[in-house]
Design an enzyme around this catalytic site. Structure first.
Site, PDB file in Angstrom:
ATOM      1  N   LYS A 171      27.012 -27.702 -26.054  1.00  0.00           N
ATOM      2  CA  LYS A 171      28.429 -27.323 -26.529  1.00  0.00           C
ATOM      3  C   LYS A 171      28.495 -25.904 -27.045  1.00  0.00           C
ATOM      4  O   LYS A 171      27.366 -25.185 -27.106  1.00  0.00           O
ATOM      5  CB  LYS A 171      28.813 -28.445 -27.537  1.00  0.00           C
TER       6      LYS A 171
ATOM      7  N   ARG B 285      31.208 -39.326 -40.570  1.00  0.00           N
ATOM      8  CA  ARG B 285      32.233 -38.430 -40.008  1.00  0.00           C
ATOM      9  C   ARG B 285      32.695 -39.205 -38.909  1.00  0.00           C
ATOM     10  O   ARG B 285      33.814 -39.535 -39.269  1.00  0.00           O
ATOM     11  CB  ARG B 285      31.087 -37.365 -39.569  1.00  0.00           C
TER      12      ARG B 285
ATOM     13  N   TYR C 143      33.471   0.898 -46.318  1.00  0.00           N
ATOM     14  CA  TYR C 143      34.923   0.211 -46.693  1.00  0.00           C
ATOM     15  C   TYR C 143      34.399  -0.059 -48.092  1.00  0.00           C
ATOM     16  O   TYR C 143      33.324  -0.757 -48.590  1.00  0.00           O
ATOM     17  CB  TYR C 143      35.036  -0.996 -45.940  1.00  0.00           C
TER      18      TYR C 143
ATOM     19  N   MET D  80      34.068  -3.715 -38.249  1.00  0.00           N
ATOM     20  CA  MET D  80      34.408  -4.410 -37.018  1.00  0.00           C
ATOM     21  C   MET D  80      33.386  -4.395 -35.972  1.00  0.00           C
ATOM     22  O   MET D  80      32.948  -4.963 -35.187  1.00  0.00           O
ATOM     23  CB  MET D  80      35.965  -4.085 -36.565  1.00  0.00           C
TER      24      MET D  80
HETATM   25  C1  LIG Z   1      25.495 -30.767 -32.199  1.00  0.00           C
HETATM   26  C2  LIG Z   1      24.959 -32.236 -31.690  1.00  0.00           C
HETATM   27  C3  LIG Z   1      23.335 -32.636 -31.574  1.00  0.00           C
HETATM   28  C4  LIG Z   1      22.565 -31.190 -31.555  1.00  0.00           C
HETATM   29  O1  LIG Z   1      22.183 -30.824 -32.695  1.00  0.00           O
HETATM   30  P1  LIG Z   1      21.204 -29.748 -33.145  1.00  0.00           P
HETATM   31  O2  LIG Z   1      20.843 -29.835 -34.631  1.00  0.00           O
HETATM   32  O3  LIG Z   1      21.527 -28.566 -32.616  1.00  0.00           O
HETATM   33  O4  LIG Z   1      19.951 -30.334 -32.351  1.00  0.00           O
HETATM   34  C5  LIG Z   1      23.028 -33.570 -31.398  1.00  0.00           C
HETATM   35  N1  LIG Z   1      23.904 -34.779 -31.541  1.00  0.00           N
HETATM   36  C6  LIG Z   1      25.149 -34.623 -31.777  1.00  0.00           C
HETATM   37  C7  LIG Z   1      26.179 -35.623 -31.899  1.00  0.00           C
HETATM   38  C8  LIG Z   1      25.672 -33.564 -32.001  1.00  0.00           C
HETATM   39  O5  LIG Z   1      26.921 -33.199 -32.135  1.00  0.00           O
END
Ligand SMILES: *Cc1c(COP(=O)(O)O)cnc(C)c1O
Length: 357
Positions: free
Chosen positions: A35, A130, A254, A302
């Protein structure tokens, strides 16, 4: 010459980290989590490099379709499932496997039988609080899922809240609640993220879901990637574009947050928050110049950062600068920036060319 900021990608390191998952979770199948554009590495490159994995996992139908359009064939799991009926309509066509975490998703599938995929995962909330069905609602959700037309396989999934801390008792409680909520149902199981893979062998189940460890960052508190046997996949690099001699008392950048304590050389490197380098990186964040540490000074701009080159009087314009990766763990930089490796990797901006070896 083009701007020197680039993210070097090491395919061998990515495959090495996948091998480590296989060695640590020998009985489990692997759902490689890609992802957020493959944690910033480029989803297509990551998926092609990990060919041979049992499945990929993403956060949206759009990411899944992008993988299909690049010819990626293995099953693709949607970790948040689908968001509405039009999203659901794409499941079957693209061979996607949704995670179903809410009543509304079951209702959408019940109302559109043509959309029902062959497989799905039921998400169980065992303590992350969650998403997911509460343990007492799992039997009802499973009955509804099993009644869907065309469904052939249902798995059970949960996600850990604190697995990065191997001394935190919640993970064992989550594992126990997960098993109890299945009440002996013979479903495939998936619990472990990267921290689960490396820190909680009893959580491996049928499928593991490694993300961050594939990219070579440590998922465990107090354990470095190196000691876990992980290799960094991305090295964020740039070069010095100026080296200036500053006088004692000169304010740098800055806000003038940093004042030179003595006459000293200050390097300027072409990278900044516009590239995804964290603006909150504090004074003293390590950066490599010619492979040697040189601390960040002043605020991150930046497009540029400034470096204390007192330890490197011979550094010159054009010398290589590494922000993280080979020789400088992203976990360490993240600590200096008050964040986690995940965020640094995901935030590498689109303007930074990814250069695969
Ligand atoms: C992102 C995610 C993972 C991977 O988690 P890592 O800590 O990057 O290994 C696994 N399961 C779910 C549901 C996630 O959202």
């Amino acid at each position: 010459m083009s701007r020197p900021a680039r993210a070097l990608l090491n395919a061998e390191a990515l495959r090495h980290n996948l091998e480590l998952v296989r060695r640590r979770a020998p009985g489990a199948r692997i759902m490689a989590v890609v992802k957020a554009n493959g944690y910033g590495h480029g989803i297509d490159w990551v998926a092609r490099t990990l060919a041979g994995v049992d499945a990929f996992a993403v956060a949206s139908v759009e990411e899944a379709i992008q993988l299909r359009e690049s010819g990626i064939a293995p099953p693709i799991v949607l970790l948040e499932g689908f968001f509405d009926a039009s999203d659901a309509a794409l499941l079957r066509r693209h061979g996607l496997v949704p995670v179903v975490h809410h009543d509304l998703q079951l209702a959408i599938l019940e109302g559109s039988p043509d959309a029902v995929p062959e497989q799905l995962w039921i998400k169980i909330d065992t303590g992350m609080h969650r998403v997911g069905f509460a343990p007492q609602d799992v039997p009802g959700a499973l009955v509804r899922a099993q009644r869907l037309p065309a469904i052939q396989k249902i798995g059970a999934m949960t996600h850990f809240a604190n697995a990065d801390d191997v001394n935190d008792a919640l993970t064992s409680e989550q594992i126990a609640r997960f098993r109890a909520s299945l009440d002996g149902a013979a479903l495939e199981t998936s619990l472990a993220n990267s921290a689960g893979v490396l820190g909680w062998p009893e959580s491996h189940g049928d499928w593991v879901r490694p993300g961050i460890m594939l990219y070579g960052a440590s998922p465990l508190m107090g354990r470095s990637a190196d000691e876990l046997g992980l290799r960094p996949v991305m090295t964020l690099q740039t070069a010095l574009i100026a080296v200036q001699r500053r006088r004692q008392g000169d304010a740098i950048g800055y806000g003038g947050d940093y004042r030179c304590p003595e006459d000293m050389p200050v390097g300027v490197a072409a990278i900044g928050y516009g590239d995804g380098y964290p603006r909150h990186a504090s004074q003293g964040t390590p950066v490599l110049v010619n492979g040697q540490r040189a601390p960040l000074i002043g605020r991150v701009s930046m497009d540029m950062i400034t470096l204390d080159l007192r330890a490197q009087p011979n550094a010159r314009v054009g010398d290589p600068v590494t922000l993280w990766g080979e020789g400088l763990p992203v976990n360490e930089v993240a600590q200096f920036a008050g964040t986690i490796s995940y965020e640094l990797l995901c935030h590498v901006a689109g303007r930074v060319p990814r250069v695969a070896n």
